[in-house]
Scaffold this motif. Sequence first.
Motif, short mmCIF file in Angstrom:
data_model
loop_
_atom_site.label_atom_id
_atom_site.label_comp_id
_atom_site.label_asym_id
_atom_site.label_seq_id
_atom_site.Cartn_x
_atom_site.Cartn_y
_atom_site.Cartn_z
N ALA A 194 0.77 -1.23 0.07
CA ALA A 194 0.08 0.02 -0.01
C ALA A 194 0.76 1.21 0.06
O ALA A 194 0.58 2.17 -0.96
CB ALA A 194 -0.81 -0.13 1.13
N LEU A 195 1.86 1.11 0.61
CA LEU A 195 2.94 2.41 0.90
C LEU A 195 3.39 2.47 -0.70
O LEU A 195 3.55 3.77 -0.95
CB LEU A 195 4.11 2.28 1.68
N LEU A 196 3.81 1.48 -1.32
CA LEU A 196 4.15 1.77 -2.72
C LEU A 196 3.31 2.16 -3.75
O LEU A 196 3.81 3.04 -4.65
CB LEU A 196 5.00 0.29 -3.15
N LEU A 197 2.17 1.48 -3.84
CA LEU A 197 1.16 1.82 -4.79
C LEU A 197 0.19 2.99 -4.46
O LEU A 197 -0.42 3.45 -5.65
CB LEU A 197 0.48 0.41 -4.82
N VAL A 198 0.04 3.22 -3.32
CA VAL A 198 -0.80 4.25 -2.78
C VAL A 198 -0.21 5.81 -2.28
O VAL A 198 -0.44 6.60 -2.89
CB VAL A 198 -1.78 3.95 -1.74
N PHE A 199 0.69 5.35 -1.10
CA PHE A 199 1.38 6.35 -0.56
C PHE A 199 2.32 7.10 -1.56
O PHE A 199 2.50 8.49 -1.52
CB PHE A 199 1.99 6.20 0.70
N LEU A 200 3.21 6.45 -2.18
CA LEU A 200 4.26 6.90 -2.97
C LEU A 200 3.41 7.84 -4.34
O LEU A 200 4.07 8.76 -4.14
CB LEU A 200 4.86 5.83 -3.60
N PRO A 201 2.78 7.52 -4.95
CA PRO A 201 2.11 8.16 -6.01
C PRO A 201 1.34 9.58 -5.49
O PRO A 201 1.43 10.50 -5.90
CB PRO A 201 1.04 7.15 -6.60
#
Length: 266
Positions: free
Chosen positions: A132-139
Amino acid sequence: MLSILACGLVFFPGLFYGLRKVLKSTFTHWNDADVVAVSERLVSSIHASLATVSGMIVVNTCKNVMTDRHWLVNSFVVFGAPYMAYDIYAMYLTHYHQQRLRNNRSAYQNHSLQTVKAFLSKERLLVLHHVALLLVFLPIALFFRRGLGDFFIACFWMTEFSTPFVSLGKILIQLGHENSKLHWINGVMVLCSFFTCRILLFPYMYWMYGRQFDIPLHSVPFHLPLHCNVGNLSILAPQVYWFILLVKKAHRLYLRKGKAQGPKKE
């Protein structure tokens, strides 16, 4: 940004590889499970320390919680992104070696789809958190927040403050020091730091927003877009769940220690 990303891609796996080599040659009586687990937790502690320090720098710099910018925010988001992918792999290696040591079954002699499924089943919440951090938070942090909220991004980094204490506790247990005074003190630090930086942090952010715009704390959620409240709640919920697990574990250890000591003689 590509150079910063490349640094992250090299730094975290390289640090993990280097620590494994050093620990293996230094502690020759350790098995592969010990070496991999301690290496993973040390890298996790280093990442957490970097995130915490970066967060503190930005939080203390930003006076306006919405519009103030700091160059460290986007830079560390890009630098830290590879850590999330690396850590999933490192956690899998730790799981694999520990299960191979405990069970000594043919299913764990080689990496397979079965070993991956067993890991995902056991660590599904942590893996989901990282993904979730990679796919949601990062963008969101890099592209969709329109340059707003560096202060709040930094606050989320400060949630990592408890991670080194959690890692140290696991290392002490692994080394057989679960009954030591250091482990007891560290356990207290785990609970205090986790509750402060992963739970109380959320009302603190709402309070700072209300202070910026002269809004009472209890009214702040009604002045924020729904997706902001839902996003915060989705992050807070697993923190509360993990904190409850930590409290239950601490209670069990306290009871076990009391039984081990037995009743005091008059």
